[in-house]
Write a protein that holds these residues in place. Structure first.
Motif, PDB file in Angstrom:
ATOM      1  N   THR A   1      33.053 124.823  97.519  1.00 38.07           N
ATOM      2  CA  THR A   1      33.023 125.144  96.017  1.00 38.07           C
ATOM      3  C   THR A   1      31.847 124.404  95.324  1.00 38.07           C
ATOM      4  O   THR A   1      31.251 123.551  95.893  1.00 38.07           O
ATOM      5  CB  THR A   1      34.375 124.327  95.369  1.00 38.07           C
ATOM      6  OG1 THR A   1      34.048 122.684  95.612  1.00 38.07           O
ATOM      7  CG2 THR A   1      35.417 124.579  95.709  1.00 38.07           C
TER       8      THR A   1
ATOM      9  N   VAL B   1      32.732 126.741  90.656  1.00 42.79           N
ATOM     10  CA  VAL B   1      33.576 126.051  89.677  1.00 42.79           C
ATOM     11  C   VAL B   1      32.886 126.051  88.320  1.00 42.79           C
ATOM     12  O   VAL B   1      33.466 126.204  87.404  1.00 42.79           O
ATOM     13  CB  VAL B   1      34.152 124.726  90.280  1.00 42.79           C
ATOM     14  CG1 VAL B   1      34.891 123.935  89.107  1.00 42.79           C
ATOM     15  CG2 VAL B   1      34.918 124.946  91.324  1.00 42.79           C
TER      16      VAL B   1
ATOM     17  N   GLN C   1      38.576 122.335  90.497  1.00 49.43           N
ATOM     18  CA  GLN C   1      38.035 122.409  91.923  1.00 49.43           C
ATOM     19  C   GLN C   1      39.252 122.282  92.887  1.00 49.43           C
ATOM     20  O   GLN C   1      39.222 122.714  93.847  1.00 49.43           O
ATOM     21  CB  GLN C   1      37.559 120.672  91.996  1.00 49.43           C
ATOM     22  CG  GLN C   1      36.053 120.749  91.318  1.00 49.43           C
ATOM     23  CD  GLN C   1      34.920 121.452  92.315  1.00 49.43           C
ATOM     24  OE1 GLN C   1      35.281 121.617  93.616  1.00 49.43           O
ATOM     25  NE2 GLN C   1      33.793 121.097  92.122  1.00 49.43           N
TER      26      GLN C   1
ATOM     27  N   SER D   1      40.823 125.467  93.365  1.00 51.20           N
ATOM     28  CA  SER D   1      39.820 126.458  94.086  1.00 51.20           C
ATOM     29  C   SER D   1      39.913 125.934  95.511  1.00 51.20           C
ATOM     30  O   SER D   1      39.897 126.900  96.634  1.00 51.20           O
ATOM     31  CB  SER D   1      38.632 126.112  93.652  1.00 51.20           C
ATOM     32  OG  SER D   1      38.297 126.866  92.387  1.00 51.20           O
TER      33      SER D   1
END
Ligand code: NAI
Length: 417
Positions: free
Chosen positions: A147, A173, A358, A361
């Motif tokens: 990410t 992100v 975050q 994800s």
């Protein structure tokens, strides 16, 4: 367990400040409760290169609750909060971060985070990803994804994808609307002013503040500086954004002109050499220079050093440069991210949304979607929408819903007047 932090005596202070931040992070707490029950990250090893702040600690604790093993290093040598680093070590997180670490230590810490042999990387500025590609290619086969938190990192990663060198999928992100529309604008806006005030104790009312770059961060900084009574000048290179700034009521000028008028200069462009020698030469005596863009490249510090006949540190984050013609220019926080170096970074309430994106994800990456190739992907829109909904719920704010007739009307092309 391996770690390298400044001082473990700081554990109680860190723990207490992390708790204070978590009070402001209801969305992340909600995700943590689900993670603790469902353990979606069980067995996952995560290397994270993020600003080591109280909010990041709340994120790391969420990942650990989900079953992950995490190693954390800093994404900027000056942004680490040593008490937070210590408190996380006490919770069995391998932290490699010391506030003020030199360049060599900074990169050694990144390599040590990667020694975990992660399945997932989390970056703020793409230093971890680039280190994997340049020095630890052996890790690529084991990486399910990564990410990226910030604009500058996403730009670097897109360049890697474009050049065909990116070795694993990354979720951007930063590009989630519940991230950049809030974190970059309200977070950077408030915390940059916070850093400026903590570093200088300056009165902003009536002061001429030049904001270089009118992106999401720039508009936040400009808005908050104006709110405190500063007279704000914007410099930009993009016509549309310049126009937005004009219509918002700001003065818009080339930097060469603004250089003569400004008393405080704040760069937030994500670009290099924005304030150069030709600008420094025009500035008035006493001008203050600061940066809140990701890397320490926006102000040409090398030229400032060359122009200076003397330099001294006046306050913790204020360096005075004396020039041959008698003028003095003041550089804050060595040109590093002002809000993270001189203040505490973004307030927790806004990081709540960034880090919810975050955590969710990371969950997507941990599930392992075979459709994800080495490329840069957006945060799934369902996650973005859920974060907005959870945040509103946590704030106790209810909104209206479309009636069935309204839904039909909005999806139809046959209904006119
Ligand atoms: P953005 O892309 O929305 O805005 C950048 C703006 O700077 C653009 O409008 C661009 O046209 C302008 N620009 C580029 N070169 C310029 C130049 N030479 N002179 C004047 N303007 C110029 O990016 P965003 O999201 O506002 O981020 C800006 C930087 O701040 C990035 O490095 C990002 O990573 C960083 N950032 C820092 C945070 C912090 O905590 N301090 C938080 C979030 C982002």
């Amino acid at each position: 367990m391996d770690f390298h932090v400044n001082n473990l005596d700081l554990v109680p202070a860190g723990r207490s400040r992390i708790g204070w931040a978590e009070r402001e992070m209801p969305v992340l707490r909600r995700i943590r409760d689900r993670f603790a029950a469902e353990r979606p990250l069980a067995g996952m090893r995560i290397a994270a290169c993020l600003h080591v702040t109280t909010e990041t600690a709340a994120l790391v604790r969420t990942l650990v609750a989900g079953g992950a093993t995490v190693r954390l290093c800093a994404s900027n040598p000056l942004s680490t909060q040593d008490d937070v680093a210590a408190a996380l070590v006490e919770e069995q997180v391998g932290v490699f971060a010391i506030k003020g670490e030199d360049r060599e230590t900074y990169y050694r810490h990144i390599r040590q985070a990667l020694d975990l042999r992660p399945h997932i990387t989390m970056d703020d500025g793409a230093d971890l990803v680039t280190t994997v590609h340049e020095q630890r290619r052996d890790l690529l086969p084991g990486l399910a994804g990564g990410t990226e938190e910030t604009t500058t990192g996403v730009i670097r990663l897109r360049a890697m994808a474009r050049d065909g060198v990116l070795g694993y999928p990354i979720i951007a992100v930063n590009d989630a609307r519940t991230k950049h529309l809030f974190d970059n604008r309200y977070g950077t806006g408030q915390s940059t002013i916070d850093g400026l005030l903590r570093a200088t104790n300056l009165l902003l009312a009536g002061r001429v503040v030049v904001v270089c770059g009118y992106g999401l961060c720039g508009r936040g900084v400009a808005m908050r500086a104006r709110g405190m009574g500063a007279r704000v000048i914007i410099t930009e290179v993009d016509a549309l954004r310049s126009l937005e700034a004009v219509m918002e009521g700001y003065q818009v000028r080339p930097l060469a002109r603004a250089a003569e008028e400004g008393e405080v200069f704040i760069t937030v462009t994500g670009n290099r050499d924005v304030i150069r020698r030709e600008h420094l030469e025009r500035m008035r005596d006493g001008a203050i220079l600061a940066n809140s863009g990701h890397f320490t490249v926006e102000i040409d510090i090398a030229s400032l050093e060359k122009m200076a006949t003397g330099k001294q540190r006046l306050r913790e984050y204020v360096d005075e440069y004396r020039l041959a013609d008698g003028r003095r220019l003041y550089l804050l926080a060595e040109g590093r991210l002002l809000n993270l170096a001189a203040a505490e970074g973004h307030p927790a309430a806004v990081m709540d949304m960034s880090f919810a994106n975050q955590a969710l994800s990371v969950e997507v990456l941990a599930k392992g979607d075979p459709r994800l190739k080495p490329d840069v992907y957006p945060v799934p829109s369902a996650i973005d929408a859920a974060v907005a909904r959870y945040k509103l719920e946590a704030m106790g704010i209810a909104i209206d819903t479309l009636t069935p007739e309204q839904q039909r009307y909005l999806s139809s092309w046959t209904e006119g007047t």
